[in-house]
Motif scaffolding. Structure first.
Motif, PDB file in Angstrom:
ATOM      1  N   ASP A   1      50.506 -10.730 -13.071  1.00 13.90           N
ATOM      2  CA  ASP A   1      49.868 -11.910 -13.683  1.00 13.90           C
ATOM      3  C   ASP A   1      50.903 -13.004 -13.922  1.00 13.90           C
TER       4      ASP A   1
ATOM      5  N   THR B   1      43.477 -22.840 -13.137  1.00 18.09           N
ATOM      6  CA  THR B   1      42.513 -21.771 -13.460  1.00 18.09           C
ATOM      7  C   THR B   1      43.209 -20.411 -13.432  1.00 18.09           C
ATOM      8  N   VAL B   2      44.060 -20.212 -12.434  1.00 22.12           N
ATOM      9  CA  VAL B   2      44.795 -18.945 -12.343  1.00 22.12           C
ATOM     10  C   VAL B   2      45.753 -18.809 -13.532  1.00 22.12           C
TER      11      VAL B   2
ATOM     12  N   SER C   1      43.786 -18.004 -16.624  1.00 27.13           N
ATOM     13  CA  SER C   1      43.156 -16.675 -16.612  1.00 27.13           C
ATOM     14  C   SER C   1      44.179 -15.554 -16.709  1.00 27.13           C
ATOM     15  N   PHE C   2      45.345 -15.751 -16.115  1.00 26.90           N
ATOM     16  CA  PHE C   2      46.330 -14.667 -16.043  1.00 26.90           C
ATOM     17  C   PHE C   2      47.283 -14.658 -17.238  1.00 26.90           C
TER      18      PHE C   2
END
Lengths: 146, 111
Positions: free
Chosen positions: A41, A111-112, A115-116
């Motif tokens: 992540d 977004t990544v 989210s991570f």
């Protein structure tokens, strides 16, 4: 293992440094024995932040990127700073699939990161650059050593 | 990142190994464009079984192949998608439209 530590890297906005940046962060965090998923992540989020700096911060020019990673216990704070173009509308830029360069990206970078990681802050000023700050709390390692 | 490809009729199979990021994906995208045009490719199989890292640049790469094959009336499918890749595929929404198979053989049978 609990520790307070920090590191700072400075490198030119060349796309080959995307790999260098995420590898360096992973190496820095390894003594904390994070899970494979946590490491993945974080390296994905770092890759996205550095790629944004390369593509959107500087475009066809080459500038400086500063990556800082700090640890307080198992709390990881990573900042990726560029001194390039800046973002006119940060809220818009953070919307999923929004991109100003469709040929190079798919608009999922923020977004990544969001989210991570546990927390994402984006501070930007047009003409001055952008700082991306991300936090993640690593889970307790099962086998802790002092 | 390393990659190899195989053309069988109008089907292109691309086997990618290593890390897919913006740096690697830019070159690969350009090369695949050339191959697809030259070989009149209609279907693409992306074998990701040897990929150990992929960020959203990889998603961009897959979307560009998906758009290309859709425009040709063909399909893009993937195989060998591990857990870490599955996570970013799912986040992107691509997991809903991209058929994913366990092996290259299964993927080939689907086209």
């Amino acid at each position: 293992m609990q520790m307070d530590n920090e590191m700072t890297l400075e490198f030119p906005s060349k796309s080959q440094n995307e790999s260098f940046a995420r590898t360096a962060v992973v190496a820095f965090l390894l003594p904390l024995d994070p899970t494979v998923m946590e490491l993945n992540d974080i390296r994905t989020a770092v890759s996205e932040a550095v790629t944004n700096a390369v593509i959107h911060g500087y475009g066809n020019k080459t500038g400086k990127i500063t990556l800082r990673c700090s640890l307080s216990g198992r709390q990881v704070v990573i900042t990726v700073k560029d001194y390039g173009a800046g973002i006119a509308d940060v809220e818009k830029a953070r919307e999923p699939l929004f991109t100003t360069r469709p040929a190079e990206g798919c608009g999922l970078g923020f977004t990544v990161m969001e989210s991570f990681m546990d927390r994402l802050d984006v501070i930007s000023q047009v003409g001055e650059g952008t700082t991306v700050r991300m936090e993640k709390l690593l889970s307790q390692a099962e086998d802790q050593h002092e | 990142m390393q990659w190899t490809y195989e053309v069988e009729g109008n089907r292109l199979t691309v086997r990618i190994a290593g890390e897919i990021d913006h740096h690697a994906a830019s070159d690969l995208k350009a090369e695949l464009d050339k191959i697809c045009r030259r070989e009149r490719i209609k279907h693409i199989i992306l074998d990701l079984s040897m990929v150990d890292f992929m960020d959203s640049a990889g998603i961009g790469l897959i979307i560009s192949r998906y758009r290309y094959t859709s425009g040709q009336g063909g399909k893009t499918v993937a195989c060998g998608v591990g857990e870490t890749l599955r996570r970013i595929l799912s986040l992107s929404g691509l997991g809903r439209i991209l058929p994913v198979y366990s092996t290259q053989e299964e993927a080939k049978q689907s086209i």
